[in-house]
Design an enzyme around this catalytic site. Sequence first.
Site, PDB file in Angstrom:
ATOM      1  N   GLY A  12       6.506   3.347   6.252  1.00 41.88           N
ATOM      2  CA  GLY A  12       7.828   2.838   5.913  1.00 41.88           C
ATOM      3  C   GLY A  12       8.962   3.713   6.386  1.00 41.88           C
ATOM      4  N   THR A  13       8.712   5.019   6.537  1.00 42.73           N
ATOM      5  CA  THR A  13       9.769   5.934   6.952  1.00 42.73           C
ATOM      6  C   THR A  13       9.569   6.493   8.357  1.00 42.73           C
ATOM      7  OG1 THR A  13       8.621   7.805   5.918  1.00 42.73           O
ATOM      8  CG2 THR A  13      10.260   6.631   4.584  1.00 42.73           C
ATOM      9  N   THR A  86       4.624  -4.433   4.068  1.00 37.81           N
ATOM     10  CA  THR A  86       5.202  -3.674   2.968  1.00 37.81           C
ATOM     11  C   THR A  86       6.696  -3.911   2.929  1.00 37.81           C
ATOM     12  OG1 THR A  86       5.697  -1.417   2.210  1.00 37.81           O
ATOM     13  CG2 THR A  86       5.265  -1.681   4.537  1.00 37.81           C
ATOM     14  N   ASN A 113      -5.675  -1.697   8.027  1.00 32.61           N
ATOM     15  CA  ASN A 113      -4.860  -1.107   6.976  1.00 32.61           C
ATOM     16  C   ASN A 113      -4.914   0.413   7.065  1.00 32.61           C
ATOM     17  OD1 ASN A 113      -5.260   0.148   3.997  1.00 32.61           O
ATOM     18  ND2 ASN A 113      -3.637  -1.394   3.965  1.00 32.61           N
ATOM     19  N   ASP A 114      -3.808   1.080   6.760  1.00 33.14           N
ATOM     20  CA  ASP A 114      -3.755   2.537   6.935  1.00 33.14           C
ATOM     21  C   ASP A 114      -4.696   3.279   5.994  1.00 33.14           C
ATOM     22  OD1 ASP A 114      -2.219   1.917   4.703  1.00 33.14           O
ATOM     23  OD2 ASP A 114      -0.454   3.027   5.353  1.00 33.14           O
ATOM     24  N   CYS A 183      -1.046  -1.555 -13.160  1.00 28.81           N
ATOM     25  CA  CYS A 183      -1.881  -1.157 -12.017  1.00 28.81           C
ATOM     26  C   CYS A 183      -1.938   0.364 -11.914  1.00 28.81           C
ATOM     27  CB  CYS A 183      -1.311  -1.723 -10.720  1.00 28.81           C
ATOM     28  SG  CYS A 183      -1.385  -3.517 -10.593  1.00 28.81           S
ATOM     29  N   GLU A 185      -1.349   2.092  -9.439  1.00 31.26           N
ATOM     30  CA  GLU A 185      -0.179   2.527  -8.690  1.00 31.26           C
ATOM     31  C   GLU A 185       1.041   2.770  -9.578  1.00 31.26           C
ATOM     32  OE1 GLU A 185       2.407   0.254  -5.369  1.00 31.26           O
ATOM     33  OE2 GLU A 185       0.440   0.951  -4.672  1.00 31.26           O
TER      34      GLU A 185
END
Length: 324
Positions: A12-13, A86, A113-114, A183, A185
Amino acid sequence: MNTYSIGIDIGGTKIAVGLVDRHGDILYKQTTPTPSESRASILNTIKAIVLSYMKMSEKEGFKINGIGIGSAGQIDPNKGVIISGTKNIKDWNQVPIRDVLQKATNLPVWVDNDANTFALAEHRLGKGKDLNHIVCLTLGTGVGGGVVSDGSLIHGTFGGAGELGHMTVNMNGPACNCGSNGCLETYASGTGIAQRMRDQLANMPTDDLPAHIADYKQHLDALTSKEVFQWREEGYEPAVAVIDTAVQALIYGIVSLIHTFNPQAIVLGGGLVAHWPNLAATISKQIKDIGMASLVKPVKIFTSELGRDSGLIGAAMQVWHDVE
């Protein structure tokens, strides 16, 4: 002739792109901020870097076997499409990234997927080497997961398997951005830890707070997990409680994963692990008294030693995995 694959780790960054050999050694790496303007700007940035590597290979006389990509989101590895991305990456849904790069480079392309690429790196080069059954958790902004069973990654129907961060550890817990509640997360990710701390500060009188913590009460959005871990080291009890809750969520989540997958080992990675130097030992000790002893007691808990480049290396390993 030396041979390399191109690994691409899309976050994302930032986006990291590197030339990686079959042993996981990186010849060259370039990191750039993830463009926020559009999907096209992201794809064009990646294509430009890859094409520069191809020119480098012609000039310096080495071969590039293919391109391996790891990205956040649910990925269909058979179609090479990012099904659902994402929120941190603009318009990152239904992206035919494999076809885009194959057309631009005429090289074979793999995408996953990472967290799966992290698991592949661990299975090929890291703590999971020579093990056929491992579960990997990445603890960072979110919580990702990858599962190796019988020596192969589990992908599910279309590549969505392994969303281990969205396993419920408290059905009455806080709402998660996935649409569920409680979750893993929401407790054990950087985002979750910061939010639990914000919730506590919001309900505490400012006069009861240490001065350096009271400043954040006026700017709660600026609070990150980094501050929470720092306050925990200072012995600030609410921060200690938030981190302890995160550890307990991980412990019970991992026990459920052991019951589900019967692995030989659990491997922990991601940016938060550096803040928890004793995390693996703590979990290893406590899970022995929880769950089915025959399943839980033999399992080893490891912290990844592949470092910050594990996602990049794992992405590149997709190429070597199929080539070999």
